[in-house]
Write a protein that holds these residues in place. Sequence first.
Motif, PDB file in Angstrom:
ATOM      1  N   ALA A  19      -1.598  -3.054  -8.554  1.00 52.92           N
ATOM      2  CA  ALA A  19      -1.662  -2.750  -7.137  1.00 52.92           C
ATOM      3  C   ALA A  19      -0.282  -2.809  -6.499  1.00 52.92           C
ATOM      4  O   ALA A  19       0.566  -3.621  -6.867  1.00 52.92           O
ATOM      5  CB  ALA A  19      -2.611  -3.713  -6.427  1.00 52.92           C
ATOM      6  N   THR A  20      -0.064  -1.951  -5.511  1.00 51.00           N
ATOM      7  CA  THR A  20       1.182  -1.934  -4.759  1.00 51.00           C
ATOM      8  C   THR A  20       0.915  -2.302  -3.305  1.00 51.00           C
ATOM      9  O   THR A  20      -0.210  -2.173  -2.814  1.00 51.00           O
ATOM     10  CB  THR A  20       1.836  -0.542  -4.805  1.00 51.00           C
ATOM     11  OG1 THR A  20       0.932   0.436  -4.268  1.00 51.00           O
ATOM     12  CG2 THR A  20       2.175  -0.167  -6.240  1.00 51.00           C
ATOM     13  N   ASP A  21       1.984  -2.742  -2.634  1.00 52.66           N
ATOM     14  CA  ASP A  21       1.801  -3.154  -1.243  1.00 52.66           C
ATOM     15  C   ASP A  21       1.440  -1.977  -0.339  1.00 52.66           C
ATOM     16  O   ASP A  21       0.717  -2.129   0.641  1.00 52.66           O
ATOM     17  CB  ASP A  21       3.059  -3.872  -0.724  1.00 52.66           C
ATOM     18  CG  ASP A  21       4.327  -3.056  -0.911  1.00 52.66           C
ATOM     19  OD1 ASP A  21       4.228  -1.869  -1.276  1.00 52.66           O
ATOM     20  OD2 ASP A  21       5.421  -3.616  -0.698  1.00 52.66           O
ATOM     21  N   THR A  22       1.937  -0.795  -0.663  1.00 53.37           N
ATOM     22  CA  THR A  22       1.623   0.406   0.106  1.00 53.37           C
ATOM     23  C   THR A  22       1.217   1.501  -0.863  1.00 53.37           C
ATOM     24  O   THR A  22       1.955   1.805  -1.801  1.00 53.37           O
ATOM     25  CB  THR A  22       2.831   0.877   0.935  1.00 53.37           C
ATOM     26  OG1 THR A  22       3.348  -0.230   1.669  1.00 53.37           O
ATOM     27  CG2 THR A  22       2.428   1.975   1.898  1.00 53.37           C
ATOM     28  N   ALA A  23       0.067   2.081  -0.657  1.00 51.92           N
ATOM     29  CA  ALA A  23      -0.457   3.092  -1.578  1.00 51.92           C
ATOM     30  C   ALA A  23      -0.205   4.491  -1.038  1.00 51.92           C
ATOM     31  O   ALA A  23      -0.100   4.709   0.180  1.00 51.92           O
ATOM     32  CB  ALA A  23      -1.955   2.881  -1.791  1.00 51.92           C
ATOM     33  N   VAL A  24      -0.120   5.437  -1.959  1.00 49.82           N
ATOM     34  CA  VAL A  24      -0.157   6.844  -1.583  1.00 49.82           C
ATOM     35  C   VAL A  24      -1.585   7.158  -1.150  1.00 49.82           C
ATOM     36  O   VAL A  24      -2.543   6.777  -1.820  1.00 49.82           O
ATOM     37  CB  VAL A  24       0.246   7.735  -2.772  1.00 49.82           C
ATOM     38  CG1 VAL A  24       0.164   9.207  -2.390  1.00 49.82           C
ATOM     39  CG2 VAL A  24       1.644   7.381  -3.246  1.00 49.82           C
ATOM     40  N   VAL A  25      -1.730   7.844  -0.036  1.00 48.29           N
ATOM     41  CA  VAL A  25      -3.056   8.189   0.478  1.00 48.29           C
ATOM     42  C   VAL A  25      -3.159   9.707   0.567  1.00 48.29           C
ATOM     43  O   VAL A  25      -2.273  10.365   1.122  1.00 48.29           O
ATOM     44  CB  VAL A  25      -3.308   7.557   1.861  1.00 48.29           C
ATOM     45  CG1 VAL A  25      -4.698   7.930   2.375  1.00 48.29           C
ATOM     46  CG2 VAL A  25      -3.149   6.049   1.793  1.00 48.29           C
ATOM     47  N   VAL A  26      -4.218  10.265  -0.013  1.00 49.35           N
ATOM     48  CA  VAL A  26      -4.432  11.711   0.011  1.00 49.35           C
ATOM     49  C   VAL A  26      -5.894  11.990   0.320  1.00 49.35           C
ATOM     50  O   VAL A  26      -6.772  11.179   0.010  1.00 49.35           O
ATOM     51  CB  VAL A  26      -4.042  12.364  -1.334  1.00 49.35           C
ATOM     52  CG1 VAL A  26      -2.573  12.123  -1.655  1.00 49.35           C
ATOM     53  CG2 VAL A  26      -4.917  11.852  -2.469  1.00 49.35           C
TER      54      VAL A  26
END
Length: 283
Positions: free
Chosen positions: A188-195
Amino acid sequence: MTVIRKAAISLAATLVAGAATAQDALGDLEIVGAPVPGGTGFQPSATELARDVVWLDTMLLVIITAITLFVLGLMAYVILRYNERANKTPATFTHNSPLEIAWTVVPIVILVFIGAFSLPVLFKQQEIPEADLTIKVTGYQWYWGYEYVDDDVRFDSFMIGYGEGNLNDGIVEQLEEAGYTANEFRLATDTAVVVPVGATVVMQVTGADVIHSWTIPAFGVKQDGVPGRLAELWFAAEREGIYFGQCSELCGKDHAYMPITVKVVSQEAYDSWLEQAKVDFPA
C-alpha cells in the motif's frame, strides 16, 4: 542525497492527511489485484489486455507440455528400444530425408501458429488508443510521482511505512488510517492512483534517475521508465477495486520498497476525488 531523501520522506508523511482527505470520498473498495502467499497463478484479470495475456499463456503452456511429453516419450522409446542389450547390431545409415524435413517443417508450423496468436496481443498492447485520461508517471529512487496532465493534479506516492523498518504498531496504525491492514504492508502507498472504471487510461512512463518499471499484474501491463524517454502503456479497468504492483526493474537498494497502488472507482466517485485532489495536490 541522504538529506534530500529524508526530507522528501518527511514531507510525504505530512501529506498523508491530505491524501486521506482526497480519498475519503472513494469509500470502501475491495482488494482485487494483490499477491498471495504461495500463489503460482495469475491475479484476477481486470482488463481485456490481462485476459489476452492469460489466454496466450495457457495456449503456450498446452503446446509446451505436448512437445515436452512427445520428446520425453521419444527419448524413452529410443533408450529402451535401441540400447546395447536390446539392439546388439546397430544400424549403419546416416540420413533420413523425410525425418529431417519433418523436424524442420513442424517447428516452423508451430512457431507460425504461435506468432499468429501472440502478435495481435502484442499489437493491442503497443497501439495506444485515444485516452479518456492521461497520467504521467515518473519513477524516482524510491517512489513514484504522478501527474494528471489534463487536470493540474500532481502528487508523489510513497510506500506506507517507508524508512521505518519492519512492520510495527506505528506502521499498522498508518495502514489502518489509510484503509488497509497489516497484510498490505509493502504493497500500500500513502496516495493511490485513482481512475474511473471503464475509462481508457494512458500512462506516460519515464524515470528521473535510473530505469524503473511500472506494472499492475491484474491489468496485464508493464512498461520500463527510462530517463530521458517517454514511453506509454494503456488499460481500461473493468472492475472497481484496489490493485497493487511493484517496481519491476532493479533500481537500487530500496527497489523492493516502491509499490504501486491503483484504485478503480465509479465515475461519480472519481469526479468527487478529482475535485478534492485539485485542492490537495495542485500541479
